[in-house]
Design a protein around this motif. Sequence first.
Motif, PDB file in Angstrom:
ATOM      1  N   GLU A   1       5.191  -6.949  11.426  1.00 51.61           N
ATOM      2  CA  GLU A   1       6.338  -7.863  11.408  1.00 51.61           C
ATOM      3  C   GLU A   1       7.287  -7.546  10.255  1.00 51.61           C
ATOM      4  N   GLY A   2       6.942  -6.527   9.445  1.00 51.35           N
ATOM      5  CA  GLY A   2       7.793  -6.144   8.327  1.00 51.35           C
ATOM      6  C   GLY A   2       7.573  -6.945   7.060  1.00 51.35           C
ATOM      7  N   ILE A   3       6.428  -7.607   6.962  1.00 46.03           N
ATOM      8  CA  ILE A   3       6.115  -8.390   5.763  1.00 46.03           C
ATOM      9  C   ILE A   3       4.800  -7.907   5.147  1.00 46.03           C
ATOM     10  N   MET A   4       4.440  -8.472   4.024  1.00 43.86           N
ATOM     11  CA  MET A   4       3.217  -8.096   3.314  1.00 43.86           C
ATOM     12  C   MET A   4       1.993  -8.304   4.207  1.00 43.86           C
ATOM     13  N   PRO A   5       1.155  -7.282   4.350  1.00 45.32           N
ATOM     14  CA  PRO A   5      -0.083  -7.477   5.122  1.00 45.32           C
ATOM     15  C   PRO A   5      -0.948  -8.557   4.463  1.00 45.32           C
ATOM     16  N   VAL A   6      -1.531  -9.407   5.270  1.00 46.22           N
ATOM     17  CA  VAL A   6      -2.415 -10.450   4.742  1.00 46.22           C
ATOM     18  C   VAL A   6      -3.843 -10.280   5.241  1.00 46.22           C
ATOM     19  N   ASN A   7      -4.032  -9.281   6.091  1.00 43.32           N
ATOM     20  CA  ASN A   7      -5.334  -9.058   6.698  1.00 43.32           C
ATOM     21  C   ASN A   7      -5.532  -7.553   6.848  1.00 43.32           C
ATOM     22  N   LEU A   8      -6.660  -7.047   6.401  1.00 46.56           N
ATOM     23  CA  LEU A   8      -6.928  -5.610   6.469  1.00 46.56           C
ATOM     24  C   LEU A   8      -7.253  -5.132   7.885  1.00 46.56           C
ATOM     25  N   HIS A   9      -7.465  -6.054   8.805  1.00 47.61           N
ATOM     26  CA  HIS A   9      -7.872  -5.696  10.159  1.00 47.61           C
ATOM     27  C   HIS A   9      -6.719  -5.637  11.147  1.00 47.61           C
ATOM     28  N   LYS A  10      -5.524  -5.985  10.708  1.00 49.01           N
ATOM     29  CA  LYS A  10      -4.351  -5.997  11.589  1.00 49.01           C
ATOM     30  C   LYS A  10      -3.543  -4.716  11.394  1.00 49.01           C
ATOM     31  N   PRO A  11      -2.663  -4.397  12.352  1.00 47.61           N
ATOM     32  CA  PRO A  11      -1.846  -3.184  12.237  1.00 47.61           C
ATOM     33  C   PRO A  11      -0.960  -3.182  10.983  1.00 47.61           C
ATOM     34  N   VAL A  12      -0.741  -1.961  10.453  1.00 49.01           N
ATOM     35  CA  VAL A  12       0.174  -1.772   9.324  1.00 49.01           C
ATOM     36  C   VAL A  12       1.153  -0.661   9.665  1.00 49.01           C
ATOM     37  N   MET A  13       2.308  -0.703   8.990  1.00 48.03           N
ATOM     38  CA  MET A  13       3.381   0.250   9.207  1.00 48.03           C
ATOM     39  C   MET A  13       3.732   0.906   7.876  1.00 48.03           C
ATOM     40  N   PHE A  14       3.749   2.228   7.843  1.00 47.57           N
ATOM     41  CA  PHE A  14       4.150   3.018   6.685  1.00 47.57           C
ATOM     42  C   PHE A  14       5.547   3.540   6.988  1.00 47.57           C
ATOM     43  N   ALA A  15       6.527   3.204   6.141  1.00 49.01           N
ATOM     44  CA  ALA A  15       7.913   3.638   6.356  1.00 49.01           C
ATOM     45  C   ALA A  15       8.417   4.385   5.130  1.00 49.01           C
ATOM     46  N   CYS A  16       9.013   5.539   5.355  1.00 52.59           N
ATOM     47  CA  CYS A  16       9.497   6.403   4.283  1.00 52.59           C
ATOM     48  C   CYS A  16      11.017   6.249   4.148  1.00 52.59           C
ATOM     49  N   TYR A  17      11.504   6.215   2.889  1.00 48.51           N
ATOM     50  CA  TYR A  17      12.923   5.992   2.596  1.00 48.51           C
ATOM     51  C   TYR A  17      13.439   7.026   1.601  1.00 48.51           C
ATOM     52  N   THR A  18      14.742   7.296   1.661  1.00 50.75           N
ATOM     53  CA  THR A  18      15.401   8.179   0.698  1.00 50.75           C
ATOM     54  C   THR A  18      15.592   7.415  -0.612  1.00 50.75           C
ATOM     55  N   PRO A  19      15.942   8.135  -1.699  1.00 47.72           N
ATOM     56  CA  PRO A  19      16.163   7.456  -2.977  1.00 47.72           C
ATOM     57  C   PRO A  19      17.236   6.363  -2.922  1.00 47.72           C
ATOM     58  N   ASP A  20      18.216   6.507  -2.025  1.00 42.53           N
ATOM     59  CA  ASP A  20      19.267   5.484  -1.927  1.00 42.53           C
ATOM     60  C   ASP A  20      18.920   4.362  -0.954  1.00 42.53           C
ATOM     61  N   GLY A  21      17.674   4.378  -0.442  1.00 40.78           N
ATOM     62  CA  GLY A  21      17.213   3.283   0.404  1.00 40.78           C
ATOM     63  C   GLY A  21      17.441   3.463   1.890  1.00 40.78           C
ATOM     64  N   SER A  22      17.833   4.657   2.308  1.00 39.43           N
ATOM     65  CA  SER A  22      18.028   4.906   3.739  1.00 39.43           C
ATOM     66  C   SER A  22      16.685   5.189   4.409  1.00 39.43           C
ATOM     67  N   TYR A  23      16.466   4.519   5.510  1.00 39.91           N
ATOM     68  CA  TYR A  23      15.243   4.704   6.297  1.00 39.91           C
ATOM     69  C   TYR A  23      15.188   6.134   6.822  1.00 39.91           C
TER      70      TYR A  23
ATOM     71  N   ASP B   1      14.726  -6.644   0.347  1.00 39.90           N
ATOM     72  CA  ASP B   1      15.774  -7.589   0.727  1.00 39.90           C
ATOM     73  C   ASP B   1      15.244  -9.010   0.881  1.00 39.90           C
ATOM     74  N   ASP B   2      16.106  -9.955   0.589  1.00 36.38           N
ATOM     75  CA  ASP B   2      15.789 -11.380   0.770  1.00 36.38           C
ATOM     76  C   ASP B   2      14.575 -11.831  -0.033  1.00 36.38           C
ATOM     77  N   ASN B   3      14.324 -11.186  -1.172  1.00 36.44           N
ATOM     78  CA  ASN B   3      13.224 -11.527  -2.068  1.00 36.44           C
ATOM     79  C   ASN B   3      11.846 -11.410  -1.418  1.00 36.44           C
ATOM     80  N   LEU B   4      11.728 -10.627  -0.358  1.00 32.20           N
ATOM     81  CA  LEU B   4      10.429 -10.394   0.263  1.00 32.20           C
ATOM     82  C   LEU B   4       9.630  -9.421  -0.595  1.00 32.20           C
ATOM     83  N   ILE B   5       8.333  -9.652  -0.685  1.00 37.52           N
ATOM     84  CA  ILE B   5       7.428  -8.769  -1.418  1.00 37.52           C
ATOM     85  C   ILE B   5       6.581  -8.016  -0.395  1.00 37.52           C
ATOM     86  N   VAL B   6       6.587  -6.692  -0.509  1.00 40.62           N
ATOM     87  CA  VAL B   6       5.765  -5.834   0.343  1.00 40.62           C
ATOM     88  C   VAL B   6       5.044  -4.831  -0.556  1.00 40.62           C
TER      89      VAL B   6
END
Length: 104
Positions: free
Chosen positions: A43-65, A20-25
């Motif tokens: 923060e829900g954006i592309m990680p820019v640092n390998l040392h900071k926390p990351v979030m893995f989120a799984c979605y259905t084929p229709d985009g439902s979280y 959404d909103d042309n964000l790249i992740v």
Amino acid sequence: MSESVLDYYAALGFEETEIDDNLIVLGIELSPEGIYALLTDDEGIMPVNLHKPVMFACYTPDGSYQWSASFKNSAQFKELWTSVQATEDRLAAITRHREANQTF
């Protein structure tokens, strides 16, 4: 954005994915049916640092979280992701990690 972050995750099978909103992740297809996951920073954006926390989120084929799991850094995620080879086993390992680290 750091090229090393992209290289790091490309080696794990992730690629730049527009949301959404042309964000790249970072994204990865998990099944032929279209189940997919996105990997972002806390923060829900592309990680820019390998040392900071990351979030893995799984979605259905229709985009439902469906669910997500957080990791203290990219190394912790990589260790878990590469500990098994099959996608189902990776998802099971991440689910166990999520359950073991839930905070209420």
